[in-house]
Design an enzyme around this catalytic site. Structure first.
Site, short mmCIF file in Angstrom:
data_model
loop_
_atom_site.label_atom_id
_atom_site.label_comp_id
_atom_site.label_asym_id
_atom_site.label_seq_id
_atom_site.Cartn_x
_atom_site.Cartn_y
_atom_site.Cartn_z
N SER B 128 46.11 46.20 56.04
CA SER B 128 44.82 45.53 56.15
C SER B 128 44.27 45.58 57.57
CB SER B 128 44.96 44.05 55.77
OG SER B 128 45.39 43.93 54.45
N GLU B 244 54.71 47.22 45.08
CA GLU B 244 54.65 45.85 45.60
C GLU B 244 54.30 44.89 44.47
OE1 GLU B 244 51.64 45.19 48.56
OE2 GLU B 244 52.32 43.16 48.98
N ASN B 384 43.65 38.95 43.46
CA ASN B 384 43.64 38.92 42.00
C ASN B 384 42.32 39.44 41.43
OD1 ASN B 384 46.14 37.88 42.43
ND2 ASN B 384 45.91 36.11 41.07
#
Lengths: 378, 398
Positions: B128, B244, B384
């Site tokens: 990130s 992951e 999500n």
């Protein structure tokens, strides 16, 4: 029907809005809650100078003749800035006990100090095994000579490190959980036998464990009738809940607006994330939750003066609805802020924390749902 | 179709349980939050497992995997969760390890896989960036070829526990002129001791410091640290993220968490009765347990599919969504269970050995911090929302 504030109330609200904006930006607040004392006595004095602490008291008691709507206005503004200073424990709780049950001498002794900001209270009601039941008390007061001797452990007493005085609930007769036999005392925190352990709270305030070890108080430390304190405690805590609901509304309004603003600024995939319908609808739901909460705060506040059942039902309804909304808005605000929402640096996390702890103050959603059911004949 | 363990599997469970009982380092605090723990504690169990050959069960056997069946891996997770074992961190074992043995060259495998297995080498991830979160492909960190080195410049964020890391795996843009943002990205291994790397801790809402900002300024990295092909890093990155995700569900851990929640709710009182005997609260705990049962079987179905050579595919997104929602709900109910004792901030308050009056029961200490901390789970590893996008595209075909 009238949902408008008076000119005077609007004026107070506007000056508070300014004060919170100028003195309670998130950097100042972060520095204050990390400081040794954890609050700003100079802000407290300033609020006293504004006349804030006298508003809910009758004129003959040294106040300005206002009431719960004034506290609602104050607490909504405090919620917007996450003000930590102890208005609810001092003005709403201690003030409430004195107003409803204090003798003329007690009012004379304490209200002047509340109004001018020199006397600060904490409300020691919670106990380790009592959860949210005000009657489930192990702390006691025994009549000794002309006064009383208090013993017990009151837990998570919000604002106690800053307080000069405590309002303490104890059992004077009867057995655990009896509705009768509960009494309310004013205790000078400097009294012999008052031992405190102070600590910060998750939501940036301070609290204490308060241990009462053979604390002697005079007879006139008793507020209201001996053994008949529970109905009084329920009334005052209902007033406190209405004020906390207003605070939660202020915090939710800011959390909701910050989230919308962040979604405008934050770009991913070349566009602001606020342009994604999946997020837009969730922010609409946050807004709806906020509006519903404002309505419930009005309802609870306006019903405080009604009969006991009507008052309790309205207050419990508000605490349920706003408890749910506070969780919903807090969680969604963090999620939509993404990783940045997890950082201490952004203000949003601090709003989330305050909205999280709100639920456990004076009874959580389940507790008030049950009270609502019981009062609804169900 | 059945859910019974065979005699062999029961024997395996006994073997694993005995091994854990005899070898789990006793000085690791079982209840501590991860960011309360010392780096030594975080890798102590990893090192024991490395010596035993059990630190990387999911890897192919030739690289040190255990060749366990999905059932055996399930038993392994369950047995570790029973004691709240501090498992090997995922950055080496579940993330970069599989990328190296799948896409790396022989020299890279020989250099890096042993240290990942043994727990000697600590890894962090450089994915990130401040401007590239959900939209990871928009990352701006550059790696420019200079002779036999890459010169890396840029800023990474959320680098978990980078303060202890020996190595990091970084996604860098090697071809800024590529037609699509996903093209022109390379997957590069970086020695964290290289000059030009600065790691700055980020304070989180729970008061802890588990993530960092990592600044890279003219960091010179040998070209042999490139994994696979230059400009093909996005393929490896997606592979890594799918790996992951499948480990992120945390089913065994959540099952143990539900047991602990029930234990707390037996000790907490409501009207002098155990909280768990209250219908409103008990029904929330059961609802959570029911959701967890559904997730558990879904995960087992996914594992069985992997065994048959499928995946981890887009359905691992379901595991991530439900698994993290359950972890969050678990901490939310625990916070609710402890009532007033979710309010104190215990950070900096000594846990034991203090002469001061205690503040609430021990089990309440981490309740609020855990609740706050676990909000990250629906944000990290691909938020999500991104998981829902993956299912929308890859499964629903919309």
């Amino acid at each position: 029907m009238d949902f408008n504030f008076t000119d005077e109330q609007t004026m107070v609200r506007d000056s508070l809005t300014r004060l919170v904006r100028e003195k309670y930006d998130s950097d100042s607040r972060r520095a204050v809650i990390a400081s040794e004392s954890g609050w700003r006595p100079e802000i407290w004095s300033q609020l006293a100078e504004l006349g804030l602490f006298g508003m809910p008291f009758a004129e003959e008691d040294g106040g300005f003749g206002g009431g719960a709507i004034d506290s609602m206005i104050v607490m909504e503004e405090f919620g917007k800035g996450l003000v930590v200073e102890p208005y609810v424990p001092t003005v709403v709780c201690a003030g409430g006990f004195l107003k409803h049950a204090g003798t003329a001498a007690q009012k004379a002794e304490h209200i002047g100090g509340i109004v001018d900001g020199s006397r600060i209270f904490a409300f020691a009601y919670a106990e380790a095994r009592a959860r949210y039941d005000y009657a489930n008390l192990e702390s006691t007061a025994k009549k000794v000579g002309s006064g009383y001797v208090l013993n017990g452990h009151k837990t998570v007493v919000i604002g106690a490190p800053w307080a000069t005085h405590l309002i303490v609930t104890v059992r004077t007769s009867g057995s655990k959980r009896d509705r009768d036999g509960i009494s309310v005392f004013v205790v000078d925190k400097a009294s012999d036998g008052v031992v405190t352990r102070d600590y910060p709270t998750i939501d940036g305030r301070r609290a204490s464990e308060v241990f009462l070890e053979n604390v002697s108080v005079p007879a006139d430390a008793l507020v209201g009738e001996e053994g008949n304190g529970l109905a009084l405690i329920e009334l005052v805590t209902d007033e406190a809940i209405a004020a906390l609901c207003a605070e939660a509304c202020g915090a939710m309004k800011v959390a909701q607006a910050m989230t919308v603003e962040y979604s405008r600024q934050r770009k991913q995939f070349g566009v602001p994330i606020g342009s994604f319908q999946a997020l837009q609808h969730r922010m609409v739901d946050m807004f709806t939750e906020y509006e519903q909460s404002v309505s419930m705060t009005y309802l609870a506040t306006l019903k405080l003066g009604e009969g006991e059942n009507e008052r309790k039902r309205a207050v419990s309804a508000a605490k349920v609805r706003i408890g749910q909304a506070a969780h919903h808005i807090g969680q969604e605000a963090i999620q939509i802020h993404g990783g940045m929402g997890m950082t201490d640096e952004l203000a949003i996390g601090h709003y989330f924390k305050r909205l999280t702890i709100f639920d456990s103050e004076f009874g959580n959603v389940d507790h008030h749902m049950k009270r609502h059911i019981a009062l609804s004949g169900g | 179709m059945n859910l019974e363990f065979s005699a062999d599997e029961l024997a395996f469970r006994d073997e694993v349980r005995a091994f854990i009982g005899e070898n789990y380092p006793r000085d690791i605090s079982a209840s501590a939050l991860r960011d309360d723990m010392s780096p030594k504690d975080l890798v102590a169990w990893h090192k024991v497992l490395g010596a035993k050959g059990w630190s990387v069960p999911a890897w192919p056997k030739e690289y040190g995997g255990t060749d366990w069946t999905p059932t055996q891996r399930y038993i392994w997770s369950e047995e570790n969760a029973r004691i709240n074992a501090v498992m090997p961190l995922p950055f080496g074992v579940s993330m970069v390890g599989p990328v190296i043995y799948t896409f790396g060259n022989e020299a890279q495998k020989a250099q890096h896989l042993p240290g990942i297995r043994s727990g000697e080498v600590w890894w962090c991830q450089g994915y990130s960036e401040p401007g590239a979160g959900s939209d990871l492909a928009s990352l701006q960190t550059t790696a420019v070829r200079d002779g036999d080195h890459y010169i890396i410049n840029g800023q990474k964020t959320w680098t978990t526990l980078a303060q202890y890391a020996d190595w990091g795996f970084f996604l860098c843009r090697t071809d800024p002129s590529a037609a699509k943002p996903q093209e022109g990205i390379s997957f590069i291994l970086v020695d964290m001791n290289t000059p030009g790397i600065e790691v700055r801790p980020i304070k989180l809402i729970d008061g802890g410091y588990e993530v960092n900002e990592t600044w890279l300024t003219d960091v010179r990295v040998p070209v042999e640290n490139l994994v696979g092909q230059e400009n093909k890093g996005w393929t490896y990155a997606k592979f890594l993220l799918a790996h992951e995700r499948s480990g992120i569900a945390g089913v065994a851990r959540s099952k143990r968490g539900v047991e602990q929640l029930r234990e707390i709710a037996k000790l907490e009182l409501l009207d002098d009765q155990p909280l768990i005997s209250d219908f409103a609260f008990a029904s929330k705990v059961s609802q959570l347990e029911i959701d967890l049962a559904a997730l558990e079987i879904t995960e087992l179905r996914t594992l069985a599919g992997e065994q048959a050579g499928r995946g981890p595919g887009p359905e691992s997104s379901i595991l991530k969504i439900k698994g993290t929602e359950i972890q969050q709900r678990l901490t939310e109910l625990t916070l609710e269970a402890v009532g007033h004792y979710g309010t104190p901030f215990y950070g900096g308050i000594p846990e034991t050995g203090s002469n001061e009056y205690p503040i609430g029961p021990d089990y309440a200490r981490h309740s609020a911090a855990s609740y706050l901390n676990m909000r990250k789970t629906s944000i990290y590893g691909g938020s999500n929302e991104i998981q829902r996008n993956i299912i929308t595209k890859m499964i629903l075909g919309l």
